[in-house]
Design a protein around this motif. Structure first.
Motif, PDB file in Angstrom:
ATOM      1  N   GLU A   7       0.844  -1.208   0.000  1.00 57.03           N
ATOM      2  CA  GLU A   7       0.000   0.000   0.000  1.00 57.03           C
ATOM      3  C   GLU A   7       0.877   1.256   0.000  1.00 57.03           C
ATOM      4  OE1 GLU A   7      -3.991  -1.122   2.462  1.00 57.03           O
ATOM      5  OE2 GLU A   7      -2.113  -1.255   3.580  1.00 57.03           O
ATOM      6  N   LYS A   8       2.018   1.161   0.695  1.00 56.26           N
ATOM      7  CA  LYS A   8       2.934   2.317   0.717  1.00 56.26           C
ATOM      8  C   LYS A   8       3.476   2.596  -0.687  1.00 56.26           C
ATOM      9  CE  LYS A   8       4.221   2.121   5.543  1.00 56.26           C
ATOM     10  NZ  LYS A   8       5.206   1.951   6.589  1.00 56.26           N
ATOM     11  N   LEU A   9       3.728   1.518  -1.423  1.00 55.86           N
ATOM     12  CA  LEU A   9       4.185   1.695  -2.818  1.00 55.86           C
ATOM     13  C   LEU A   9       3.083   2.325  -3.653  1.00 55.86           C
ATOM     14  CD1 LEU A   9       6.145  -1.574  -3.732  1.00 55.86           C
ATOM     15  CD2 LEU A   9       7.057   0.751  -3.455  1.00 55.86           C
ATOM     16  N   LEU A  10       1.851   1.825  -3.425  1.00 51.34           N
ATOM     17  CA  LEU A  10       0.715   2.303  -4.219  1.00 51.34           C
ATOM     18  C   LEU A  10       0.464   3.800  -4.011  1.00 51.34           C
ATOM     19  CD1 LEU A  10      -1.525   1.257  -6.141  1.00 51.34           C
ATOM     20  CD2 LEU A  10      -2.986   1.069  -4.130  1.00 51.34           C
ATOM     21  N   ILE A  11       0.552   4.269  -2.754  1.00 53.41           N
ATOM     22  CA  ILE A  11       0.234   5.698  -2.545  1.00 53.41           C
ATOM     23  C   ILE A  11       1.349   6.620  -3.048  1.00 53.41           C
ATOM     24  CG2 ILE A  11      -1.385   5.332  -0.634  1.00 53.41           C
ATOM     25  CD1 ILE A  11       0.810   6.528   1.206  1.00 53.41           C
ATOM     26  N   ARG A  12       2.494   6.023  -3.418  1.00 51.31           N
ATOM     27  CA  ARG A  12       3.562   6.842  -4.018  1.00 51.31           C
ATOM     28  C   ARG A  12       3.628   6.638  -5.527  1.00 51.31           C
ATOM     29  NH1 ARG A  12       7.612   4.589   0.516  1.00 51.31           N
ATOM     30  NH2 ARG A  12       7.918   6.474   1.752  1.00 51.31           N
ATOM     31  N   SER A  13       2.683   5.893  -6.085  1.00 52.37           N
ATOM     32  CA  SER A  13       2.762   5.508  -7.498  1.00 52.37           C
ATOM     33  C   SER A  13       2.190   6.598  -8.412  1.00 52.37           C
ATOM     34  CB  SER A  13       1.976   4.212  -7.718  1.00 52.37           C
ATOM     35  OG  SER A  13       0.602   4.476  -7.545  1.00 52.37           O
ATOM     36  N   PRO A  14       2.546   6.563  -9.708  1.00 54.50           N
ATOM     37  CA  PRO A  14       1.961   7.498 -10.671  1.00 54.50           C
ATOM     38  C   PRO A  14       0.430   7.362 -10.744  1.00 54.50           C
ATOM     39  CG  PRO A  14       3.857   6.374 -11.620  1.00 54.50           C
ATOM     40  CD  PRO A  14       3.584   5.719 -10.306  1.00 54.50           C
ATOM     41  N   LEU A  52       0.422  18.734  -0.414  1.00 50.80           N
ATOM     42  CA  LEU A  52       0.942  19.665  -1.416  1.00 50.80           C
ATOM     43  C   LEU A  52      -0.191  20.163  -2.323  1.00 50.80           C
ATOM     44  CD1 LEU A  52       3.732  20.729  -2.175  1.00 50.80           C
ATOM     45  CD2 LEU A  52       3.998  18.806  -3.721  1.00 50.80           C
ATOM     46  N   LEU A  53      -1.115  19.273  -2.654  1.00 55.61           N
ATOM     47  CA  LEU A  53      -2.229  19.649  -3.532  1.00 55.61           C
ATOM     48  C   LEU A  53      -3.165  20.655  -2.863  1.00 55.61           C
ATOM     49  CD1 LEU A  53      -2.852  16.240  -5.258  1.00 55.61           C
ATOM     50  CD2 LEU A  53      -2.261  18.369  -6.404  1.00 55.61           C
ATOM     51  N   ILE A  54      -3.231  20.617  -1.529  1.00 55.20           N
ATOM     52  CA  ILE A  54      -4.045  21.621  -0.818  1.00 55.20           C
ATOM     53  C   ILE A  54      -3.501  23.009  -1.162  1.00 55.20           C
ATOM     54  CG2 ILE A  54      -4.626  22.543   1.479  1.00 55.20           C
ATOM     55  CD1 ILE A  54      -4.613  19.579   2.472  1.00 55.20           C
ATOM     56  N   ASN A  55      -2.186  23.131  -1.163  1.00 55.76           N
ATOM     57  CA  ASN A  55      -1.566  24.420  -1.503  1.00 55.76           C
ATOM     58  C   ASN A  55      -1.700  24.773  -2.977  1.00 55.76           C
ATOM     59  OD1 ASN A  55      -0.708  25.700   0.741  1.00 55.76           O
ATOM     60  ND2 ASN A  55       1.447  25.195   0.543  1.00 55.76           N
ATOM     61  N   PRO A  70       5.450   7.176  11.465  1.00 55.88           N
ATOM     62  CA  PRO A  70       6.603   8.079  11.363  1.00 55.88           C
ATOM     63  C   PRO A  70       7.330   7.953  10.015  1.00 55.88           C
ATOM     64  CG  PRO A  70       6.868   6.535  13.215  1.00 55.88           C
ATOM     65  CD  PRO A  70       5.524   6.273  12.611  1.00 55.88           C
ATOM     66  N   GLU A  71       7.283   6.732   9.451  1.00 56.06           N
ATOM     67  CA  GLU A  71       7.935   6.531   8.145  1.00 56.06           C
ATOM     68  C   GLU A  71       7.262   7.384   7.056  1.00 56.06           C
ATOM     69  OE1 GLU A  71       8.275   2.966   5.046  1.00 56.06           O
ATOM     70  OE2 GLU A  71       8.419   2.287   7.102  1.00 56.06           O
ATOM     71  N   MET A  72       5.921   7.492   7.138  1.00 49.74           N
ATOM     72  CA  MET A  72       5.198   8.310   6.154  1.00 49.74           C
ATOM     73  C   MET A  72       5.478   9.792   6.380  1.00 49.74           C
ATOM     74  SD  MET A  72       4.039   5.923   4.352  1.00 49.74           S
ATOM     75  CE  MET A  72       3.714   7.060   3.043  1.00 49.74           C
ATOM     76  N   VAL A  73       5.619  10.185   7.644  1.00 48.27           N
ATOM     77  CA  VAL A  73       5.907  11.603   7.938  1.00 48.27           C
ATOM     78  C   VAL A  73       7.267  11.982   7.330  1.00 48.27           C
ATOM     79  CG1 VAL A  73       6.344  13.281   9.792  1.00 48.27           C
ATOM     80  CG2 VAL A  73       4.470  11.638   9.996  1.00 48.27           C
ATOM     81  N   THR A  74       8.251  11.106   7.481  1.00 49.34           N
ATOM     82  CA  THR A  74       9.574  11.366   6.901  1.00 49.34           C
ATOM     83  C   THR A  74       9.476  11.412   5.370  1.00 49.34           C
ATOM     84  OG1 THR A  74      10.542  10.187   8.747  1.00 49.34           O
ATOM     85  CG2 THR A  74      11.975  10.533   6.859  1.00 49.34           C
ATOM     86  N   ALA A  75       8.707  10.468   4.812  1.00 44.86           N
ATOM     87  CA  ALA A  75       8.542  10.434   3.346  1.00 44.86           C
ATOM     88  C   ALA A  75       7.868  11.715   2.850  1.00 44.86           C
ATOM     89  CB  ALA A  75       7.715   9.214   2.946  1.00 44.86           C
ATOM     90  N   ALA A  76       6.870  12.190   3.609  1.00 47.13           N
ATOM     91  CA  ALA A  76       6.147  13.405   3.209  1.00 47.13           C
ATOM     92  C   ALA A  76       7.075  14.621   3.268  1.00 47.13           C
ATOM     93  CB  ALA A  76       4.936  13.605   4.122  1.00 47.13           C
ATOM     94  N   GLU A  78      10.268  14.639   2.892  1.00 47.15           N
ATOM     95  CA  GLU A  78      11.206  14.490   1.774  1.00 47.15           C
ATOM     96  C   GLU A  78      10.526  14.879   0.450  1.00 47.15           C
ATOM     97  OE1 GLU A  78      14.543  13.297  -0.421  1.00 47.15           O
ATOM     98  OE2 GLU A  78      14.317  13.783   1.709  1.00 47.15           O
ATOM     99  N   TYR A  79       9.260  14.426   0.300  1.00 48.33           N
ATOM    100  CA  TYR A  79       8.509  14.685  -0.937  1.00 48.33           C
ATOM    101  C   TYR A  79       8.320  16.189  -1.162  1.00 48.33           C
ATOM    102  CZ  TYR A  79       4.740  14.303  -4.384  1.00 48.33           C
ATOM    103  OH  TYR A  79       3.967  14.416  -5.509  1.00 48.33           O
ATOM    104  N   VAL A  80       7.954  16.873  -0.071  1.00 51.66           N
ATOM    105  CA  VAL A  80       7.671  18.305  -0.193  1.00 51.66           C
ATOM    106  C   VAL A  80       8.962  19.119  -0.351  1.00 51.66           C
ATOM    107  CG1 VAL A  80       6.825  20.259   1.186  1.00 51.66           C
ATOM    108  CG2 VAL A  80       5.385  18.271   0.844  1.00 51.66           C
ATOM    109  N   SER A  81      10.061  18.639   0.232  1.00 54.75           N
ATOM    110  CA  SER A  81      11.303  19.407   0.043  1.00 54.75           C
ATOM    111  C   SER A  81      11.946  19.120  -1.320  1.00 54.75           C
ATOM    112  CB  SER A  81      12.292  19.189   1.186  1.00 54.75           C
ATOM    113  OG  SER A  81      12.484  17.839   1.398  1.00 54.75           O
ATOM    114  N   HIS A  82      11.571  18.006  -1.968  1.00 58.27           N
ATOM    115  CA  HIS A  82      12.039  17.733  -3.333  1.00 58.27           C
ATOM    116  C   HIS A  82      10.841  17.349  -4.189  1.00 58.27           C
ATOM    117  CE1 HIS A  82      15.557  16.918  -0.737  1.00 58.27           C
ATOM    118  NE2 HIS A  82      16.165  17.604  -1.667  1.00 58.27           N
ATOM    119  N   PRO A  83       9.964  18.318  -4.475  1.00 59.23           N
ATOM    120  CA  PRO A  83       8.722  17.972  -5.195  1.00 59.23           C
ATOM    121  C   PRO A  83       8.993  17.544  -6.630  1.00 59.23           C
ATOM    122  CG  PRO A  83       8.896  20.352  -4.895  1.00 59.23           C
ATOM    123  CD  PRO A  83      10.068  19.758  -4.194  1.00 59.23           C
TER     124      PRO A  83
END
Ligand code: SAM
Length: 213
Positions: A7-14, A52-55, A70-76, A78-83
């Motif tokens: 599921e973690k892979l899926l929510i990061r997928s295209p 990010l889409l809210i913004n 916590p793993e998702m918080v770190t991923a988020a 990272e995602y927002v600092s390198h969109p």
């Protein structure tokens, strides 16, 4: 509940990016009167894409994304600092992430102008507590706009909860009827509700009073 690895892979997928950008975010976020001093919350932020889409859609003062994992918080973060390239023009300096449980959130009463949720409710067994918490943490007149999936069709409820849990592979079965009843049991006023296949879009506002779902 934390997501499984697949599921973690899926929510990061295209595919998830496509769904969020083209289908969900426009419906959840369009036409909202959220001003530049507003404080907004994204419950179950996952990869950070929904935050990010809210913004992208709204001119908020501050956007907070929370996730129990916590793993998702770190991923988020990272995602927002390198969109990704499509998101490079979206504002990120007003976004923060926090590891928190949406069923007992650490926020003061009447703190947020708007609260959003993109498909996180069916990952939370105590989802009715999330609705209570949203009500508590929203300002009076504040909006709770969300998309939820997969919802169990009301006419199938005679087959019982365990059958759904099996079919939905661990997801919490929530019917549209139950969802609306939980919102209305509190002081939420449902402004809009729309079904798109198995996906349900709901927009509700916090009315005055002391009752909670
Ligand atoms: C299906 S993902 C959705 C992620 C993102 N909003 C999206 O649309 O791609 C659900 C997220 O809710 C989080 N979650 C599950 N239970 C939670 C809880 N009690 N409090 C906060 N987040 C929770 C999970 O860790 C997961 O990241």
């Amino acid at each position: 509940m934390k997501l499984k690895a697949a599921e973690k892979l899926l929510i990061r997928s295209p595919l998830r990016a496509y769904m969020l950008r083209r289908l969900e975010a426009p419906r959840v976020l369009s036409g909202l009167d959220v001003g530049e001093r507003s404080v907004c919350l994204d419950i179950g932020c996952g990869s950070g894409m929904s935050t990010l889409l809210i913004n992208e859609h709204l001119n908020c003062g501050k956007v907070l994304g929370i996730d129990i994992d916590p793993e998702m918080v770190t991923a988020a973060e990272e995602y927002v600092s390198h969109p990704p390239r499509w998101a490079r023009n979206i504002r990120t300096d007003n976004i923060e992430f926090l590891c928190a449980d949406a069923t007992s959130s650490p926020f003061p009463d009447s703190h947020f102008d708007a609260i959003f949720l993109f498909g996180a409710l069916h990952h939370i067994k105590e989802w009715k507590n999330v609705i209570s918490e949203v009500y508590r943490a929203l300002k009076e007149g504040g909006v709770f706009s969300f998309v939820e999936e997969p919802l169990v069709p009301d006419h199938l409820s005679r087959f019982g909860q365990s059958a759904y849990e099996l079919v939905l592979i661990g997801a919490v079965p929530i019917s549209e009827k139950e969802l609306k009843a939980a919102l209305e049991k509190g002081e939420f006023s449902i402004q809009h509700s729309e079904r798109f296949w198995s996906v349900c879009f709901v927009r509700a506002t916090k009315e005055g009073g002391n009752r909670h779902p």
